[in-house]
Motif scaffolding. Structure first.
Motif, PDB file in Angstrom:
ATOM      1  N   THR A 154       0.825  -1.208   0.000  1.00 14.39           N
ATOM      2  CA  THR A 154       0.000   0.000   0.000  1.00 14.39           C
ATOM      3  C   THR A 154       0.858   1.256   0.000  1.00 14.39           C
ATOM      4  O   THR A 154       2.015   1.253   0.430  1.00 14.39           O
ATOM      5  N   CYS A 155       0.257   2.329  -0.477  1.00  6.72           N
ATOM      6  CA  CYS A 155       0.883   3.646  -0.391  1.00  6.72           C
ATOM      7  C   CYS A 155      -0.173   4.643   0.071  1.00  6.72           C
ATOM      8  O   CYS A 155      -1.305   4.652  -0.419  1.00  6.72           O
ATOM      9  N   GLN A 156       0.213   5.480   1.031  1.00  5.29           N
ATOM     10  CA  GLN A 156      -0.700   6.456   1.607  1.00  5.29           C
ATOM     11  C   GLN A 156      -0.084   7.853   1.499  1.00  5.29           C
ATOM     12  O   GLN A 156       1.109   8.022   1.772  1.00  5.29           O
ATOM     13  N   PRO A 157      -0.863   8.858   1.066  1.00  2.66           N
ATOM     14  CA  PRO A 157      -0.315  10.223   1.036  1.00  2.66           C
ATOM     15  C   PRO A 157      -0.053  10.723   2.454  1.00  2.66           C
ATOM     16  O   PRO A 157      -0.830  10.473   3.373  1.00  2.66           O
ATOM     17  N   TRP A 162       4.552  10.359   0.014  1.00  4.46           N
ATOM     18  CA  TRP A 162       3.798   9.134   0.193  1.00  4.46           C
ATOM     19  C   TRP A 162       4.565   8.199   1.130  1.00  4.46           C
ATOM     20  O   TRP A 162       5.790   8.257   1.209  1.00  4.46           O
ATOM     21  N   VAL A 163       3.825   7.317   1.784  1.00  2.00           N
ATOM     22  CA  VAL A 163       4.426   6.293   2.647  1.00  2.00           C
ATOM     23  C   VAL A 163       4.009   4.924   2.111  1.00  2.00           C
ATOM     24  O   VAL A 163       2.809   4.653   1.928  1.00  2.00           O
ATOM     25  N   ILE A 164       4.998   4.066   1.870  1.00  2.37           N
ATOM     26  CA  ILE A 164       4.765   2.761   1.250  1.00  2.37           C
ATOM     27  C   ILE A 164       5.126   1.662   2.237  1.00  2.37           C
ATOM     28  O   ILE A 164       6.171   1.712   2.891  1.00  2.37           O
ATOM     29  N   SER A 165       4.268   0.629   2.317  1.00  2.00           N
ATOM     30  CA  SER A 165       4.536  -0.521   3.171  1.00  2.00           C
ATOM     31  C   SER A 165       4.034  -1.792   2.484  1.00  2.00           C
ATOM     32  O   SER A 165       2.983  -1.783   1.829  1.00  2.00           O
ATOM     33  N   GLY A 166       4.788  -2.871   2.651  1.00  2.00           N
ATOM     34  CA  GLY A 166       4.385  -4.150   2.085  1.00  2.00           C
ATOM     35  C   GLY A 166       5.571  -5.080   1.934  1.00  2.00           C
ATOM     36  O   GLY A 166       6.657  -4.822   2.462  1.00  2.00           O
ATOM     37  N   ASP A 226       7.201   1.562   5.954  1.00  2.00           N
ATOM     38  CA  ASP A 226       7.110   3.020   6.080  1.00  2.00           C
ATOM     39  C   ASP A 226       8.170   3.730   5.235  1.00  2.00           C
ATOM     40  O   ASP A 226       8.893   4.611   5.711  1.00  2.00           O
ATOM     41  N   LEU A 227       8.249   3.354   3.977  1.00  7.29           N
ATOM     42  CA  LEU A 227       9.165   4.001   3.031  1.00  7.29           C
ATOM     43  C   LEU A 227       8.562   5.330   2.602  1.00  7.29           C
ATOM     44  O   LEU A 227       7.474   5.375   2.024  1.00  7.29           O
ATOM     45  N   ARG A 228       9.260   6.404   2.880  1.00  5.28           N
ATOM     46  CA  ARG A 228       8.768   7.738   2.532  1.00  5.28           C
ATOM     47  C   ARG A 228       9.378   8.196   1.216  1.00  5.28           C
ATOM     48  O   ARG A 228      10.601   8.202   1.071  1.00  5.28           O
TER      49      ARG A 228
END
Length: 396
Positions: A154-157, A162-166, A226-228
């Motif tokens: 997922t990625c969230q603004p 954006w913050v990516i996790s998976g 939590d990759l920004r």
């Protein structure tokens, strides 16, 4: 630096370039096939990759399918050149035409912003960095594989980014890559991001032992926590990721076919030489129908694979995405190359299953290719769906 197709590179110039690439791969790269600098999974070490690329740079055959001004050869012309790089399993790595870098360069050249091209594409073109494409996910997570719509990353603004996790799996070349293209799902749909590597938020859990060993870095399982990523490192807009994946899809499938056709040409040369020199039961192996017929069938399959690649390349050069055509080419070529590689092993007997020549490695690599970039059965299923849609659309 946009990589557009070009008609101003003459066929004569491409033929001369392909000849230089072939000479380099046969004379310079092939002797490195016995070089012991290999990682724990059999792939070339970073030291070996850099040495090979330095030699390709000096010979003027680094990234040969892209001119210094950033103009990409047509797909038909690219096929001529990439087949030559494939004459050794190390050839694509040396000449900077290997997956996933070749497909990533094509994608960024087509849809990357000027800033993205300067920061991420340029070092790839110059062979100063390797990249990884983060799409496939672990089966145990029931994530995206042959069905990318199952993506769980997922990625969230958040703020200006954006913050990516998976988690991702079978990520080719992740270990040692400096650039990543990460696919994740937002509320709008799939997204693509460019990221600098290494990054503490991108952790390699393990590098999987696989049947193939041609590429540096192997195939990794990766955790992303939590990759920004800044907003300007997204390709296009949120939800457009699958559209951009389609841009990369068909050319990347086809370039696999190009490179591995070159490998099978070389394997067939080795097997044919063996069959003509080796005697049994009073005559050379080639004069026994059981062996001679395999050599003849290899010639037929090699030519059919070449023609299928050229046909699909023409489709792409005329502006089509070539989704169905590249599926047909991938199935036909990978299956033909598997038959060729298998016959080469069989023609050589015990020598064919040894590491004394590249024939054994080519057999392993082609077996993996029948799965990578979509298993044969998935492509057939997709084509069957198209046949059904076309039939329904033709009904009154």
């Amino acid at each position: 630096m946009a990589l557009g197709q070009s008609c101003d590179v003459s066929d004569e110039a491409v033929a001369e370039l392909a000849s230089r690439v072939e000479s380099f791969v046969r004379d310079v790269v092939a002797p490195y096939e016995r070089d012991p600098r290999r990682d724990a999974h059999g792939g070339p070490t970073e030291e070996l990759v850099e040495e090979l690329r330095d030699r390709a740079r000096a010979a003027g055959v680094l990234t040969p399918h892209v001119r210094p001004d950033g103009v990409h050869l047509t797909q038909r012309q690219t096929a001529i050149v990439l087949r030559k790089t494939g004459l050794s399993p190390l050839g694509p790595v040396a000449c900077n035409t290997a997956a996933p870098d070749e497909g990533n360069m094509y994608l960024l050249g087509k849809v990357g912003s000027p800033a993205i091209q300067e920061r991420f594409l340029k070092p790839l073109l110059e062979g100063r960095a390797r990249s990884a494409f983060f799409m496939t996910e672990p089966a145990e997570d029931n994530g995206a594989g042959s069905d990318p719509s199952m993506m769980r990353t997922t990625c969230q603004p958040e703020g200006e980014g954006w913050v990516i996790s998976g988690r991702k799996a079978f990520i080719t070349g992740a270990e040692g890559a400096k650039i990543g293209i990460v696919m994740a799902k937002s509320a709008d749909g799939a997204c693509m991001f460019l990221v600098d590597l290494p990054n503490p938020a991108v952790r390699i859990e393990r590098v999987i032992n696989t049947i193939d060993s041609a590429l540096p870095g192997g195939h990794a399982v990766v955790s992303i926590e939590d990759l920004r990523v800044p907003a300007d490192q997204m390709l296009g807009r949120s939800g457009e990721g699958f559209r951009y994946a389609q841009v990369r899809l068909a050319p990347a499938r086809l370039s696999h076919c190009m490179r591995w056709l070159g490998a099978c040409v070389r394997a067939n040369e080795i097997a044919t030489d063996y069959a003509c020199r080796r005697w049994a039961f009073g005559k050379p192996l080639i004069d026994h129908e059981g062996v001679g017929f395999m050599a003849a069938e290899n010639l037929i399959d090699l030519k059919q694979a070449e023609l299928m690649i050229d046909w699909c390349a023409d489709v792409l050069d005329h502006g089509s995405l070539g989704i169905a055509e590249s599926s047909m080419a991938k199935v036909a070529v990978s299956e033909a190359l598997m038959r060729i590689a298998d016959r080469c092993v069989q023609m050589m007997g015990g020598a064919g299953v040894s590491g004394d020549t590249i024939v054994e490695q080519v057999f392993r690599e082609i077996r993996a290719f029948r799965i990578y970039d979509g298993p044969t059965e998935v492509h057939k299923w997709s084509l069957a769906k198209k046949i059904s849609r076309d039939w329904k659309g033709s009904q009154p």
